[in-house]
Every structure is written in C-alpha cells, then in structure tokens.
Design a protein around this motif. Structure first.
Motif, PDB file in Angstrom:
ATOM      1  N   SER A   1      -0.476   8.923   2.483  1.00 40.10           N
ATOM      2  CA  SER A   1       0.739  10.095   2.691  1.00 40.10           C
ATOM      3  C   SER A   1       0.907  10.183   3.967  1.00 40.10           C
ATOM      4  O   SER A   1       2.229  10.676   3.808  1.00 40.10           O
ATOM      5  CB  SER A   1       0.148  11.109   1.870  1.00 40.10           C
ATOM      6  OG  SER A   1      -0.911  11.763   2.821  1.00 40.10           O
TER       7      SER A   1
ATOM      8  N   HIS B   1       0.998  -1.212   0.137  1.00 40.82           N
ATOM      9  CA  HIS B   1       0.016   0.133   0.086  1.00 40.82           C
ATOM     10  C   HIS B   1       0.805   1.226  -0.020  1.00 40.82           C
ATOM     11  O   HIS B   1       0.671   2.128  -0.921  1.00 40.82           O
ATOM     12  CB  HIS B   1      -0.919  -0.031   1.051  1.00 40.82           C
ATOM     13  CG  HIS B   1      -1.953  -1.179   1.360  1.00 40.82           C
ATOM     14  ND1 HIS B   1      -2.564  -1.671   0.240  1.00 40.82           N
ATOM     15  CD2 HIS B   1      -1.662  -2.227   2.190  1.00 40.82           C
ATOM     16  CE1 HIS B   1      -3.183  -2.828   0.644  1.00 40.82           C
ATOM     17  NE2 HIS B   1      -2.786  -3.194   1.761  1.00 40.82           N
ATOM     18  N   ASN B   2       1.828   1.482   1.048  1.00 47.72           N
ATOM     19  CA  ASN B   2       2.306   2.706   1.236  1.00 47.72           C
ATOM     20  C   ASN B   2       3.576   2.870  -0.003  1.00 47.72           C
ATOM     21  O   ASN B   2       3.536   3.876  -0.608  1.00 47.72           O
ATOM     22  CB  ASN B   2       3.473   2.501   2.328  1.00 47.72           C
ATOM     23  CG  ASN B   2       2.405   2.689   3.595  1.00 47.72           C
ATOM     24  OD1 ASN B   2       1.241   2.540   3.639  1.00 47.72           O
ATOM     25  ND2 ASN B   2       3.015   3.084   4.697  1.00 47.72           N
ATOM     26  N   ASN B   3       4.100   1.676  -0.432  1.00 46.08           N
ATOM     27  CA  ASN B   3       5.097   1.757  -1.515  1.00 46.08           C
ATOM     28  C   ASN B   3       4.628   1.552  -2.978  1.00 46.08           C
ATOM     29  O   ASN B   3       5.313   1.851  -3.774  1.00 46.08           O
ATOM     30  CB  ASN B   3       6.326   0.870  -1.423  1.00 46.08           C
ATOM     31  CG  ASN B   3       7.098   1.090   0.090  1.00 46.08           C
ATOM     32  OD1 ASN B   3       6.971   2.164   0.794  1.00 46.08           O
ATOM     33  ND2 ASN B   3       7.810   0.146   0.499  1.00 46.08           N
ATOM     34  N   GLY B   4       3.450   1.018  -2.945  1.00 45.98           N
ATOM     35  CA  GLY B   4       2.828   1.081  -4.363  1.00 45.98           C
ATOM     36  C   GLY B   4       3.103  -0.216  -5.121  1.00 45.98           C
ATOM     37  O   GLY B   4       2.988  -0.295  -6.107  1.00 45.98           O
ATOM     38  N   GLU B   5       3.570  -1.367  -4.494  1.00 41.97           N
ATOM     39  CA  GLU B   5       4.177  -2.207  -5.139  1.00 41.97           C
ATOM     40  C   GLU B   5       3.146  -3.439  -5.417  1.00 41.97           C
ATOM     41  O   GLU B   5       3.297  -4.206  -6.319  1.00 41.97           O
ATOM     42  CB  GLU B   5       5.179  -3.031  -4.244  1.00 41.97           C
ATOM     43  CG  GLU B   5       6.350  -2.204  -3.941  1.00 41.97           C
ATOM     44  CD  GLU B   5       7.471  -3.043  -3.068  1.00 41.97           C
ATOM     45  OE1 GLU B   5       7.431  -4.193  -3.368  1.00 41.97           O
ATOM     46  OE2 GLU B   5       8.104  -2.273  -2.167  1.00 41.97           O
ATOM     47  N   GLY B   6       1.907  -3.246  -4.790  1.00 48.43           N
ATOM     48  CA  GLY B   6       0.665  -3.941  -4.996  1.00 48.43           C
ATOM     49  C   GLY B   6       0.912  -5.588  -4.503  1.00 48.43           C
ATOM     50  O   GLY B   6       2.363  -5.646  -3.907  1.00 48.43           O
TER      51      GLY B   6
END
Length: 220
Positions: free
Chosen positions: A218, A103-108
C-alpha cells in the motif's frame, strides 16, 4: 564482485532477485530507500525460484508445484534475455516495471504484464518470445547468475540474496531481510545498519519472528 567501492565511490550492494517473488519485491523497494540515505549503489542480479525448486517439485504443495514448474520460468527468462541482449543496466528499471505491474497493480505475472513492462522501459517487444522458449537460449547465463547468488547463502533459503563488502573486503551475504511494509527514510536506514551489524558477526546464522500478514504494497 569483491571490490569495496564502485566507480562512484559508493559501497556496492549486490542484490539477487526473482521478479515473481513478492517478498523480494518488498526488500528491493526497501534497499532503494536505503540508497537515498546511505552511500550505497545497488547492483541487480537474477536468481530463479524455478531453478531453486526444479529438483524438489514433488515435495511442494500442488498450488506451488504448478507455479514453479511453469509460470515462474516466464518472467525470469525474459529478464535474463533482456540482460544478455541489452546489458546489466536494464535490470533495475525492468525489475521495477515488472514488480509494479505484478505486485502493486495486481496484474499478476501474466504474459500481458510482462509485455507491458517491456514497453514501460522501452525494451523491444519481441523479448516476450523468450518467456515460453523451450530450449532457452540464455539458460546457462541464468543458472550461472542464480548459482552465484544462492551459493553465498546456501540452498535452504530463497530470494532475495544481498551481498556487501565486509571489513576485510570479502563479501558478507544474507537472505532477506523479509519486511512488510517496506520502510522508508531513516527507518529504512536503521534497518540497513542493523542488518549489516548482525550479518558482520562471525558465526551469526539467523534471527526470525512470527509473521502475521502477507506483503503490504500500500505504501509503494
């Protein structure tokens, strides 16, 4: 899980999560903020959106159908295997590592992200093999944990589920709260106090308002 204090003398808070769910992730970061300002101790448990929806996939939009039929099983199987092989104490750190990457790093919720999270917390790399195990070794344990959480609130909600001791020692359980961004400090404490207040009222069922945006990572 009906005790009113833990061995540390704090109030136990049982939290059921699916690592795939961004809303559960937001709520989990909030409850960890509460842990800093209230005398509570969070205990992590697994529930599964894949299990919850496996008998109603045909009723879901196509994009959710594929996710819940395939991708949703992978992280929750790895977390369950880690729990069964290395104990419940790994659940909190592994959930944090997974959620940070997903979620935070957007790696999925990819296999690469799951493998990275295992490495982040020092768990054996071979646990990733459980992600696609067809006859999942710990399926019964996964379903039992899911059942324990979801039966406290009913089949028509999702993740997270939170349970706390009530005034008579019996657990009060609720879905949510769904919140974005996750509040911190005294704001987190106020939301906690208010959530417990409404949840403790006999017959209280639901409070809801319109959501205008998706989860905000964020400030995490």
């Amino acid at each position: 899980m009906s005790e009113t204090v833990t061995t540390s003398g704090k109030t136990p808070v049982d939290f059921w999560f699916d690592p795939l769910c961004p809303w559960a992730w937001m709520t989990s970061r909030w409850v960890l903020e509460v842990e800093k300002v209230r005398e509570i101790e969070v205990r992590w448990h697994i529930m599964s959106l894949a299990v919850l929806n496996e008998n109603k996939l045909d009723e879901l939009p196509e994009e959710y159908r594929e996710m819940l039929a395939v991708k949703a099983w992978q992280p929750v199987r790895v977390v369950t295997a880690a729990w069964q092989k290395h104990g419940a104490d790994v659940l909190g750190p592994l959930y944090t590592a997974l959620g940070t990457r997903f979620h935070n790093n957007g790696e999925g919720a990819t296999l690469e992200a799951i493998a990275g999270a295992l490495a982040d917390v020092g768990l054996p790399a071979e646990l990733i093999e459980y992600a696609e195990q067809k006859d999942f070794e710990f399926d019964a344990e996964l379903r039992a944990s899911h059942k324990e959480g979801i039966e406290k609130v009913g089949q028509d909600v999702g993740t997270p589920v939170i349970a706390v001791p009530g005034p008579d020692g019996e657990q009060i359980a609720f879905f949510g709260p769904v919140v974005t961004p996750a509040p911190k400090g005294e704001e987190a404490a106020r939301l906690w106090d208010g959530t417990l207040a409404v949840a403790s009222v006999p017959g209280f069922y639901e409070i809801k308002r319109t959501r205008t945006k998706g989860p905000d990572f964020s400030n995490l």
